[in-house]
Motif scaffolding. Structure first.
Motif, PDB file in Angstrom:
ATOM      1  N   ILE A  78       6.531  -7.925  -1.987  1.00 48.19           N
ATOM      2  CA  ILE A  78       7.433  -7.323  -2.984  1.00 48.19           C
ATOM      3  C   ILE A  78       8.190  -8.422  -3.745  1.00 48.19           C
ATOM      4  N   GLU A 141       8.256   4.328  -3.741  1.00 50.39           N
ATOM      5  CA  GLU A 141       7.611   4.382  -2.444  1.00 50.39           C
ATOM      6  C   GLU A 141       7.088   5.789  -2.268  1.00 50.39           C
ATOM      7  N   ASN A 145      10.707   6.638   2.032  1.00 50.78           N
ATOM      8  CA  ASN A 145      11.203   6.252   3.346  1.00 50.78           C
ATOM      9  C   ASN A 145      12.731   6.409   3.349  1.00 50.78           C
ATOM     10  N   PHE A 173       3.268   4.091   3.611  1.00 50.16           N
ATOM     11  CA  PHE A 173       3.269   5.311   4.425  1.00 50.16           C
ATOM     12  C   PHE A 173       1.964   6.104   4.293  1.00 50.16           C
ATOM     13  N   LYS A 195       1.971  -2.303   9.101  1.00 51.09           N
ATOM     14  CA  LYS A 195       2.000  -0.900   9.515  1.00 51.09           C
ATOM     15  C   LYS A 195       0.572  -0.367   9.702  1.00 51.09           C
TER      16      LYS A 195
HETATM   17  N1  PLP Z   1       7.791  -1.166   2.797  1.00 49.65           N
HETATM   18  C1  PLP Z   1       7.928  -0.248   3.762  1.00 49.65           C
HETATM   19  C2  PLP Z   1       7.724   1.187   3.441  1.00 49.65           C
HETATM   20  C3  PLP Z   1       8.268  -0.645   5.065  1.00 49.65           C
HETATM   21  O1  PLP Z   1       8.422   0.285   6.013  1.00 49.65           O
HETATM   22  C4  PLP Z   1       8.458  -2.022   5.345  1.00 49.65           C
HETATM   23  C5  PLP Z   1       8.832  -2.478   6.696  1.00 49.65           C
HETATM   24  O2  PLP Z   1       9.254  -1.709   7.528  1.00 49.65           O
HETATM   25  C6  PLP Z   1       8.305  -2.942   4.308  1.00 49.65           C
HETATM   26  C7  PLP Z   1       7.975  -2.489   3.053  1.00 49.65           C
HETATM   27  C8  PLP Z   1       8.490  -4.410   4.546  1.00 49.65           C
HETATM   28  O3  PLP Z   1       7.369  -4.927   5.190  1.00 49.65           O
HETATM   29  P1  PLP Z   1       7.413  -6.145   6.255  1.00 49.65           P
HETATM   30  O4  PLP Z   1       8.291  -5.714   7.374  1.00 49.65           O
HETATM   31  O5  PLP Z   1       5.974  -6.304   6.612  1.00 49.65           O
HETATM   32  O6  PLP Z   1       7.966  -7.307   5.525  1.00 49.65           O
END
Ligand code: PLP
Length: 384
Positions: A78, A141, A145, A173, A195
């Protein structure tokens, strides 16, 4: 070729030297050059690595992109997108975003003179009001979330493009099994590969996939210049995880759907947030936008307070109390004190992330055992 076939074969040709059906893990950090100032296919591992390149090929195929970039984490991915922006540019983001993304957009990108507005991406009229003439990136998203909100990706893409902005979709997700945002007009798909893509809670990684080669080149330039690449061992683990992605996501979604229905009928629960339930405001859109299932994330609200939600989250045995999601083992968490603790409390309240909210990541265990586990944890409420 179909999705499951590509998950196994795209980027995974047998090793030409040995015939090994699993390509080797390339650990070299540097590569011999044909001559001074002459460059071979690979020269230095930050700029390119065969193991990383292989998994990027698989990712691009699964997300219907022209290419992909694998990062050391979802946040690195990101961050790379935000570095396409310049001083005075503006980001419009949905309200239902990961706490770490919220923190990046509020605490880091403003240092470069880039400001941010959050607006409800599930209601296009409300979302439109967040646009400014300086908006260059729209970020959503989907599902969101932690409330599992559903945004109309095609409509958000049209909105962004009408205003000269890119649409980026965090597809963590849904995974490409259930939604492929590039096919719906998005410019950038992002994943926390930590994930579902990895799927076993044993790697940290991120990914960007795009459909425009020129955008890919710009993102690659930033990635190479800043260095947040995925290492070869994690690239291998990610590649291995992707091979079973479709099976895992569909099986986990089926279990989540059963649990959501059961919870929705439980008097101890105030509200279940799951896009597969007809009571969910995004249900009809999810039916159109998601490919045959509604995902394995679900949230629910207790009739009680912060402390009661905490008590339930701490009382499960199989659902482990941990942030993260998308792996074979089921997890439980309280967004207000865990994944979304970095939100400003007033934003949390305004965006409906209540203190009594609990989020589940449903794994691959037997549904009867998971149901029993939640049942005994909800009994902790009565005991209190
Ligand atoms: N995007 C979502 C929806 C997430 O749940 C997370 C982490 O929990 C991230 C981005 C960030 O990813 P990372 O923890 O692999 O840096």
């Amino acid at each position: 070729m179909k999705f499951r076939t590509r998950a196994i074969h795209a980027g995974n040709a047998p090793d030409p030297q040995t015939g090994a059906v699993v390509p080797p893990i390339h650990v070299a950090s540097t590569y011999v050059q044909p001559g001074a100032g002459q460059w071979g296919q690979f020269d230095y591992a930050r700029s390119g690595n065969p193991t990383r390149q292989a998994v990027e090929t698989t990712l691009a195929s699964l997300e219907s992109g022209c290419g992909a970039l694998a990062f050391a984490s979802g946040m690195a991915a990101i961050h790379c997108v935000t570095m396409l922006l310049q001083h005075s540019d503006h980001i419009l983001a949905g309200t239902d975003i990961y706490g770490g993304t919220y923190r990046l957009f509020h605490k880091i990108t403003p240092r470069a003179g880039i400001d941010i507005t959050l607006a409800d991406s599930t209601r296009l009229e409300a979302f439109t009001t967040g646009l400014t003439p300086r908006t260059r990136l729209v970020w959503i998203e989907n599902p969101g979330n932690p409330r599992l909100t559903i945004s109309d990706i095609r409509a958000c893409a049209e909105l962004a493009h009408q205003h000269g902005a890119l649409l980026g979709v965090d597809n963590t997700f849904a995974s490409p099994v259930l939604t492929r945002p590039l096919e719906l007009g998005a410019d950038i798909v992002m994943h926390s590969a930590t994930k579902y893509l990895g799927g076993h809670s044993d790697l940290l990684g991120g990914a960007l996939v795009v459909r425009d080669p020129e955008l890919l080149a710009r993102l690659y330039f930033v990635q190479n210049a800043t260095g947040g690449v995925l290492g070869p061992f994690d690239s291998f683990l990610l590649s291995r995880g992707l091979k079973t992605l479709d099976l895992r996501v569909r099986a986990q979604s089926a279990t989540a759907w059963q649990l959501a229905q059961w919870l929705a009928n439980d008097p101890r629960i105030d509200r279940v947030l799951y896009p597969g339930l007809p009571s969910h405001p995004g249900h009809a859109l999810a039916q159109r936008q998601m490919d045959g299932a509604f995902g394995a994330m679900l949230s629910f609200e207790l009739r009680g307070s912060f402390d009661q939600a905490r008590r339930v989250a701490q009382s499960t045995q199989l659902f482990q109390l941990a942030v993260s999601l998308g792996a074979v083992e089921s997890l439980i968490e309280q967004p207000a004190s865990m994944s979304h603790a970095s939100y400003d409390p007033s934003d949390r309240q305004r965006h409906g992330i209540s203190d009594g909210l609990i989020r589940l990541s449903v794994g691959l265990e037997d549904v009867a055992d998971l149901q029993h586990d939640l049942d005994q944890a909800l009994d902790a409420l009565d005991a209190g």
